[in-house]
Design a protein around this motif. Structure first.
Motif, PDB file in Angstrom:
ATOM      1  N   UNK A  92       0.830  -1.199   0.000  1.00 12.92           N
ATOM      2  CA  UNK A  92       0.000   0.000   0.000  1.00 12.92           C
ATOM      3  C   UNK A  92       0.871   1.259   0.000  1.00 12.92           C
ATOM      4  N   UNK A  93       2.046   1.190   0.599  1.00 15.82           N
ATOM      5  CA  UNK A  93       2.972   2.317   0.553  1.00 15.82           C
ATOM      6  C   UNK A  93       3.316   2.697  -0.881  1.00 15.82           C
ATOM      7  N   UNK A  94       3.486   1.703  -1.751  1.00 16.76           N
ATOM      8  CA  UNK A  94       3.720   1.986  -3.169  1.00 16.76           C
ATOM      9  C   UNK A  94       2.496   2.646  -3.798  1.00 16.76           C
ATOM     10  N   UNK A  95       1.305   2.197  -3.408  1.00 16.54           N
ATOM     11  CA  UNK A  95       0.082   2.792  -3.947  1.00 16.54           C
ATOM     12  C   UNK A  95      -0.080   4.249  -3.511  1.00 16.54           C
ATOM     13  N   UNK A  96       0.387   4.566  -2.298  1.00 20.29           N
ATOM     14  CA  UNK A  96       0.360   5.964  -1.858  1.00 20.29           C
ATOM     15  C   UNK A  96       1.212   6.823  -2.793  1.00 20.29           C
ATOM     16  N   UNK A  97       2.316   6.268  -3.263  1.00 27.94           N
ATOM     17  CA  UNK A  97       3.157   6.983  -4.224  1.00 27.94           C
ATOM     18  C   UNK A  97       2.457   7.195  -5.555  1.00 27.94           C
ATOM     19  N   UNK A  98       1.446   6.371  -5.835  1.00 25.08           N
ATOM     20  CA  UNK A  98       0.670   6.495  -7.073  1.00 25.08           C
ATOM     21  C   UNK A  98      -0.552   7.378  -6.886  1.00 25.08           C
ATOM     22  N   UNK A  99      -0.672   8.006  -5.708  1.00 21.40           N
ATOM     23  CA  UNK A  99      -1.780   8.926  -5.497  1.00 21.40           C
ATOM     24  C   UNK A  99      -2.888   8.416  -4.588  1.00 21.40           C
ATOM     25  N   UNK A 100      -2.794   7.183  -4.110  1.00 15.98           N
ATOM     26  CA  UNK A 100      -3.801   6.683  -3.171  1.00 15.98           C
ATOM     27  C   UNK A 100      -3.702   7.470  -1.867  1.00 15.98           C
ATOM     28  N   UNK A 101      -4.807   7.557  -1.104  1.00 14.37           N
ATOM     29  CA  UNK A 101      -4.757   8.344   0.136  1.00 14.37           C
ATOM     30  C   UNK A 101      -3.822   7.714   1.173  1.00 14.37           C
ATOM     31  N   UNK A 102      -3.211   8.567   1.962  1.00 13.76           N
ATOM     32  CA  UNK A 102      -2.347   8.088   3.046  1.00 13.76           C
ATOM     33  C   UNK A 102      -3.212   7.478   4.134  1.00 13.76           C
ATOM     34  N   UNK A 103      -2.769   6.346   4.656  1.00 13.44           N
ATOM     35  CA  UNK A 103      -3.500   5.688   5.737  1.00 13.44           C
ATOM     36  C   UNK A 103      -2.777   5.899   7.058  1.00 13.44           C
ATOM     37  N   UNK A 104      -3.548   5.989   8.102  1.00 15.97           N
ATOM     38  CA  UNK A 104      -3.022   6.154   9.444  1.00 15.97           C
ATOM     39  C   UNK A 104      -2.400   4.852   9.937  1.00 15.97           C
ATOM     40  N   UNK A 105      -1.494   4.967  10.884  1.00 12.57           N
ATOM     41  CA  UNK A 105      -0.917   3.783  11.522  1.00 12.57           C
ATOM     42  C   UNK A 105      -1.975   2.985  12.289  1.00 12.57           C
ATOM     43  N   UNK A 106      -3.116   3.610  12.562  1.00 12.44           N
ATOM     44  CA  UNK A 106      -4.195   2.902  13.245  1.00 12.44           C
ATOM     45  C   UNK A 106      -4.697   1.710  12.438  1.00 12.44           C
ATOM     46  N   UNK A 107      -4.403   1.644  11.162  1.00 12.93           N
ATOM     47  CA  UNK A 107      -4.844   0.530  10.323  1.00 12.93           C
ATOM     48  C   UNK A 107      -3.994  -0.725  10.509  1.00 12.93           C
ATOM     49  N   UNK A 108      -2.794  -0.591  11.015  1.00 15.70           N
ATOM     50  CA  UNK A 108      -1.880  -1.742  11.082  1.00 15.70           C
ATOM     51  C   UNK A 108      -2.427  -2.842  11.986  1.00 15.70           C
ATOM     52  N   UNK A 109      -2.856  -2.496  13.203  1.00 17.67           N
ATOM     53  CA  UNK A 109      -3.333  -3.547  14.107  1.00 17.67           C
ATOM     54  C   UNK A 109      -4.603  -4.220  13.607  1.00 17.67           C
ATOM     55  N   UNK A 110      -5.616  -3.498  13.101  1.00 20.64           N
ATOM     56  CA  UNK A 110      -6.780  -4.209  12.574  1.00 20.64           C
ATOM     57  C   UNK A 110      -6.420  -5.156  11.434  1.00 20.64           C
ATOM     58  N   UNK A 111      -5.506  -4.734  10.565  1.00 13.07           N
ATOM     59  CA  UNK A 111      -5.069  -5.619   9.477  1.00 13.07           C
ATOM     60  C   UNK A 111      -4.370  -6.844  10.056  1.00 13.07           C
ATOM     61  N   UNK A 112      -3.490  -6.614  11.026  1.00 12.92           N
ATOM     62  CA  UNK A 112      -2.752  -7.726  11.642  1.00 12.92           C
ATOM     63  C   UNK A 112      -3.695  -8.666  12.386  1.00 12.92           C
ATOM     64  N   UNK A 113      -4.624  -8.091  13.144  1.00 15.77           N
ATOM     65  CA  UNK A 113      -5.585  -8.915  13.869  1.00 15.77           C
ATOM     66  C   UNK A 113      -6.449  -9.744  12.930  1.00 15.77           C
TER      67      UNK A 113
END
Length: 128
Positions: A92-113
């Motif tokens: 997703x970091x690469x997609x942010x470079x392509x113009x996708x919106x920046x995501x908060x670090x708050x997304x990491x734990x829900x994704x991991x969980x």
């Protein structure tokens, strides 16, 4: 301790920590809104991290109650989930470079969980 009793105790401990977290979170946000930026406001907004430590404690106690086989299975599932989370967030970091919106670090734990839950379920189905 029986597995059923250990599971029940873990659920109570973790649920209690999450309920306390929710209450402290709502309280800190409510109290911090009218405050001027500064050290006191920052400290108040950090207070929800304290009940999170109770959640960490509950999880550590759960792992301490597991037998060696279940502990190894859980650790393996967590490692796979961590690798999947790293791959997803890095991609997703690469997609942010392509113009996708920046995501908060708050997304990491829900994704991991979520990844841990999916991996654990799939691995449980595979051993049946």
């Amino acid at each position: 301790m029986l597995e059923r009793d250990a599971r029940r105790r873990y659920q109570l401990e973790l649920t209690g920590a999450l309920v306390l977290y929710g209450a402290v979170l709502v309280g800190s946000i409510t109290l911090a809104k009218p405050m001027e930026p500064g050290t006191a406001r920052t400290a108040l907004l950090l207070t929800p991290a304290l009940p999170l430590l109770l959640g960490v404690w509950a999880i550590a106690r759960k792992f301490g109650r597991l037998d060696e086989f279940m502990r190894l299975r859980s650790l393996e599932s967590f490692a796979i989930a961590g690798a999947a989370t790293a791959a997803l967030t890095f991609t997703y970091g690469f997609l942010e470079g392509a113009g996708f919106p920046r995501l908060s670090m708050f997304w990491v734990w829900p994704v991991m969980g979520a990844a841990w839950g999916v991996v654990h379920c799939l691995r449980s189905l595979a051993i049946r």
